[in-house]
Design an enzyme around this catalytic site. Structure first.
Site, PDB file in Angstrom:
ATOM      1  N   ARG A 135     -13.454  -6.683   4.324  1.00 55.93           N
ATOM      2  CA  ARG A 135     -14.757  -6.121   3.920  1.00 55.93           C
ATOM      3  C   ARG A 135     -15.332  -6.826   2.688  1.00 55.93           C
ATOM      4  NH1 ARG A 135     -15.126  -2.234   7.702  1.00 55.93           N
ATOM      5  NH2 ARG A 135     -13.290  -0.952   8.062  1.00 55.93           N
ATOM      6  N   LYS A 147      -6.978   0.106  -1.220  1.00 52.46           N
ATOM      7  CA  LYS A 147      -7.362  -0.330   0.125  1.00 52.46           C
ATOM      8  C   LYS A 147      -6.716  -1.703   0.380  1.00 52.46           C
ATOM      9  CE  LYS A 147      -9.785   3.240   1.287  1.00 52.46           C
ATOM     10  NZ  LYS A 147      -9.295   4.115   2.345  1.00 52.46           N
ATOM     11  N   ASP A 151     -15.343   3.213   3.156  1.00 56.77           N
ATOM     12  CA  ASP A 151     -15.141   1.806   3.523  1.00 56.77           C
ATOM     13  C   ASP A 151     -16.357   0.933   3.235  1.00 56.77           C
ATOM     14  OD1 ASP A 151     -12.587   2.300   4.367  1.00 56.77           O
ATOM     15  OD2 ASP A 151     -13.141   2.607   6.459  1.00 56.77           O
ATOM     16  N   ARG A 171       0.825  -1.222   0.000  1.00 56.27           N
ATOM     17  CA  ARG A 171       0.000   0.000   0.000  1.00 56.27           C
ATOM     18  C   ARG A 171       0.858   1.271   0.000  1.00 56.27           C
ATOM     19  NH1 ARG A 171      -4.816  -0.775   4.060  1.00 56.27           N
ATOM     20  NH2 ARG A 171      -5.505   1.125   3.003  1.00 56.27           N
TER      21      ARG A 171
HETATM   22  C1  S3P Z   1      -9.404   5.628   8.193  1.00 54.49           C
HETATM   23  C2  S3P Z   1      -9.478   6.367   7.037  1.00 54.49           C
HETATM   24  C3  S3P Z   1      -9.828   5.793   5.725  1.00 54.49           C
HETATM   25  C4  S3P Z   1     -10.498   4.432   5.886  1.00 54.49           C
HETATM   26  C5  S3P Z   1      -9.781   3.536   6.866  1.00 54.49           C
HETATM   27  C6  S3P Z   1      -9.719   4.191   8.236  1.00 54.49           C
HETATM   28  C7  S3P Z   1      -9.002   6.290   9.441  1.00 54.49           C
HETATM   29  O1  S3P Z   1      -8.650   5.607   4.967  1.00 54.49           O
HETATM   30  O2  S3P Z   1     -10.571   3.786   4.627  1.00 54.49           O
HETATM   31  O3  S3P Z   1     -10.474   2.306   7.009  1.00 54.49           O
HETATM   32  O4  S3P Z   1      -9.174   5.698  10.513  1.00 54.49           O
HETATM   33  O5  S3P Z   1      -8.520   7.431   9.364  1.00 54.49           O
HETATM   34  P1  S3P Z   1      -8.044   6.792   4.035  1.00 54.49           P
HETATM   35  O6  S3P Z   1      -7.693   7.893   4.934  1.00 54.49           O
HETATM   36  O7  S3P Z   1      -6.852   6.194   3.358  1.00 54.49           O
HETATM   37  O8  S3P Z   1      -9.136   7.128   3.095  1.00 54.49           O
END
Ligand code: S3P
Length: 741
Positions: free
Chosen positions: A691, A646, A619, A425
């Site tokens: 998910r 993701k 999400d 990632r």
């Molecule tokens: C999250 C932000 C999101 C989300 C992740 C949790 C967080 O990611 O997809 O499950 O806790 O700040 P991104 O900030 O990369 O969009």
């Protein structure tokens, strides 16, 4: 490909002979010569084809070699360097490496004998020893999936280092680098101390008069604990003396712990005993996953699948586990605050536990979790201690990105690693802006990916920064770094994202200014401990919202769900599709709005998803795609390219799964077009993404036949107990475990 002309292996024991086998089997050397004192062992080496020849003279072996491997006990390595000095004075410059368990003493010998650290000497330590020794014990596979630590010096020749790295990689090992002192301090605790304890326990029992009786009844625990007391005494004698001071420190550390346990037993202090054993068990479990480089949920080669029977409906009242985003932040801010923070409703999922373990590794006392309760004994903004090992964060992107911000500001350096998915990632999105604040971070993976190496001791400057993508993780990582920065750190975002960090910082008494599209913290503020009630995770509740919407006769109440307006995109989207969702008993818990949600089945229509809702439901798209598959007409999603980075590429993986079940799903670079239809049956691959696994479980409610979903163990990263709760609500999901073939 032949890489070496003549390799001299000094010492044909377990490690030396295994490396000789690697060289011979893979054709990496024209000639492999061993030197040693035991004739029978050397002869056996030739018979086995492990070496081409042998000599008792170290000088003879080294003369003309282009690679010399010191594989004798550490105490004898001086003689090896003396032989090397002689050929060195004749102008020969072999690359030299060793395999000793201690690095400081070996480098010290090299310097004493040669007058300096020879530039072609690359000290090494394959962590692959065992209690077995001798040429017979060796194997070409010994190093496969083991770690080899190299400890090059500042003047080590780059080409020599590269060739030694390449050699170990070809042996199947994972090659790491660290400074000599770090190696010796860490190994004193993780390897040398356990050996000393095993030798000591067996010796103490052997001295007892009834020793024979004792050993006769010695069962599994004794056998496991003392296996390494069967190791080569000469080798361990040398290691004990060569790493004397670090080992004495390790023994002292152990003695303090043992004294504490002794006192707890003497005083019948059950709480202390339980806490110690519990903490140790958790650390040990964490450690096993870390070694296997898996998310925490997977054990050994067991694969977890869900087999879901079609049909049914969901009914009743349930509470899904705590919010993942808030759980991560509660540990982080609790650890950085002054005083004890009590958390209730903490998500005991593997991702949040990875954050918890990371702070334990940095010296923070954390009790629990026990039924969602965690006590974090904050150490203040400057109280974290350097972790002794890389911090292993499993599957958790949130842990890595938020921790990057915190660690960039520390006086110590650190390394962040994760499982296979996390290792793919993108991390430059957080590393690059942190660098603008003055941080020094290397994303050492292939394409700006983990491991992240964060160099401590940097002074951070506040900055004004506009995020190129809507990401709460990056925003949060930067705001957290801003706590240590000089001046103000202001972050602008292209669209609103979850604001739990901003809210929780305020809960800890830290001023955060927010305006439309921006948030700002001033450096130099302190955090005061508080109490936190973590609401149920709306992202987990979403599976049941969609389940109740698509399955006829459903009527479910989801209790105490966090409905922070930066998270409720899923409710808005489902309502636009025609879902019946009532928001009841709205209230506040620790600065976050919560409510009970009642969801009843309703016919859904396809819609074009409004762009502004995308970051507010980021999400929930996997399960929203299932809703779209069950809706009448077409659903179109655009502007969601973030889904591709993701835990899996959620656009492709969901499109593949839905198509397999007979749904028309057309992936686009930034979204998908789904035409509602009837779901068939079949086998879909979740690609280890929690998910995705849960979304296809929900899909079965409207499928014509069984849906089998592979690779589901990671559901435990965000929703431990999902399958049981889903069964209770009415989904016919069965968990099937089998050995990976
Ligand atoms: C999250 C932000 C999101 C989300 C992740 C949790 C967080 O990611 O997809 O499950 O806790 O700040 P991104 O900030 O990369 O969009």
């Amino acid at each position: 490909m032949i890489r070496w002309q003549r390799v001299a292996i000094l010492g044909l024991g377990l490690i030396g002979s295994s490396l000789a086998r690697v060289l011979k089997n893979q054709g990496l050397a024209v000639e492999v010569i061993a030197a040693g004192s035991r004739l029978a062992n050397l002869q056996r080496g030739v018979e086995l084809g492990v070496i081409d020849g042998y000599t008792h003279s170290l000088l003879e072996a080294v003369d003309g070699a282009d690679l010399v491997v010191l594989a004798m006990p550490v105490g004898s390595m001086r003689c090896g360097f003396e032989a090397i000095r002689q050929v060195w004075s004749r102008g020969q410059r072999p690359i030299v490496t060793d395999v000793g368990s201690v690095k400081g003493a070996v480098v010290g010998m090299a310097v004493e004998v040669m007058g300096e650290w020879p530039s072609t000497f690359v000290p090494g330590h394959p962590i692959a020893g065992s209690e077995r020794s001798g040429v017979e014990a060796g194997s070409a596979d010994l190093f496969r999936r083991h770690k080899v630590i190299l400890t090059p010096g500042p003047d080590t020749d780059a080409c020599a280092l590269e060739r030694i790295q390449a050699l170990w990689r070809l042996s199947g090992a994972e090659v790491l680098q660290m400074p000599v002192e770090d190696h010796d301090r860490i190994l004193a605790k993780t390897s040398h101390l356990p050996h000393i304890l095993a030798f000591s326990l067996v010796d103490s029992l052997a001295r007892e008069s009834e020793n024979l009786e004792i050993f006769r009844y010695a069962a599994g625990g004794f056998r496991d604990f003392t296996r390494i007391a069967g190791s080569d005494p000469r080798m361990w004698h040398d290691i004990a003396l060569a790493n004397r001071s670090a080992i004495l420190d390790a023994i002292q550390l152990f003695r303090v712990g043992l004294d504490r346990l002794e006192a707890a037993i003497a005083e019948c202090d059950s709480a202390a005993l339980e806490q110690t054993f519990e903490r140790a068990k958790k650390a040990r479990d964490h450690f096993s996953f870390m070694l296997a480089s898996t998310a925490y949920a997977k054990t050994g080669n067991i694969m977890t699948e869900y087999h879901v029977q079609p049909g049914g409906c969901v009914r009743g009242t349930i509470r899904v586990p705590g919010d993942k985003s808030i759980s991560h932040r509660s540990i982080m801010l609790g650890a950085l605050a002054e005083g004890m923070t009590r958390i209730e409703g903490f998500l005991e999922g593997e991702d949040a536990l990875a954050t918890l373990q990371a702070f334990r590794d940095m010296g923070v006392r954390i009790d629990g979790p026990e039924q969602g309760r965690v006590d974090v004994y904050g150490v203040g903004l400057n109280g974290l201690r350097a972790p002794e090992q890389p911090l292993y964060l499993g599957n958790s992107g949130t842990s890595m990105r938020l921790l990057s911000g915190i660690l960039a500001a520390q006086s110590f350096s650190s390394v962040l690693t994760g499982d296979d998915s996390l290792s793919r990632r993108p991390m430059e999105r957080i590393a690059a802006p942190l660098r603008l604040m003055g941080a020094r971070i290397d994303s050492t993976g292939d394409r700006g990916t983990p491991p992240l190496r964060i160099h401590g001791g940097q002074m951070l400057r506040g900055m004004e920064y506009s995020l190129p993508m809507a990401s709460a993780q990056v925003k949060s990582g930067l705001l957290l770094a801003g706590l240590w920065a000089q001046g103000a750190t202001t972050i602008h975002e292209p669209a609103p994202t979850r604001d739990h960090t901003e809210r929780m910082l305020r809960g800890f008494g830290c001023a955060v200014d927010v305006g439309p599209g921006w948030a700002r913290v001033q450096g130099g503020q302190r955090l005061q401990a508080t109490s936190i009630d973590v609401p149920a995770d709306i992202s987990s509740a979403a599976f049941f919202m969609v389940a109740a919407s698509i399955a006829p006769d459903s009527d479910i109440v989801l209790e105490h769900v966090g409905i922070n307006p930066t998270r409720t995109g899923v409710i808005d989207i489902l309502r636009l599709m025609g879902a019946r969702i009532d928001i009841m008993n709205m209230r506040e818990a620790a600065g976050e709005p919560v409510a009970d949600l009642r969801v009843q089945s309703a016919p859904l229509q396809g819609i074009e998803i409004p762009g502004h809702l995308v970051p507010l439901a980021i999400d929930e798209f996997p399960v929203l795609f299932v809703a779209a598959a069950c809706a009448q007409g077409e659903t179109i999603l655009r502007g969601a390219e973030e889904l591709r980075v993701k835990e899996s590429d959620r656009i492709q993986v969901m499109a593949d799964g839905l198509q397999k079940l007979g749904i028309e799903a057309v992936p686009m670079p930034d979204g998908m077009v789904i035409r509602g239809g009837s779901l068939g049956s079949g086998r879909v691959d979740s690609h280890g993404d929690h998910r995705i696994a849960m979304s296809f479980t929900v899909a079965a409610l409207r499928a014509e036949g069984t849906i089998e979903i592979s690779d589901c163990a990671n559901v435990a990263t965000s929703f431990p107990g999902f399958a049981q709760l889903a069964q209770r609500a009415g989904i016919a999901v069965q968990v099937v475990e089998h050995n990976e073939s």
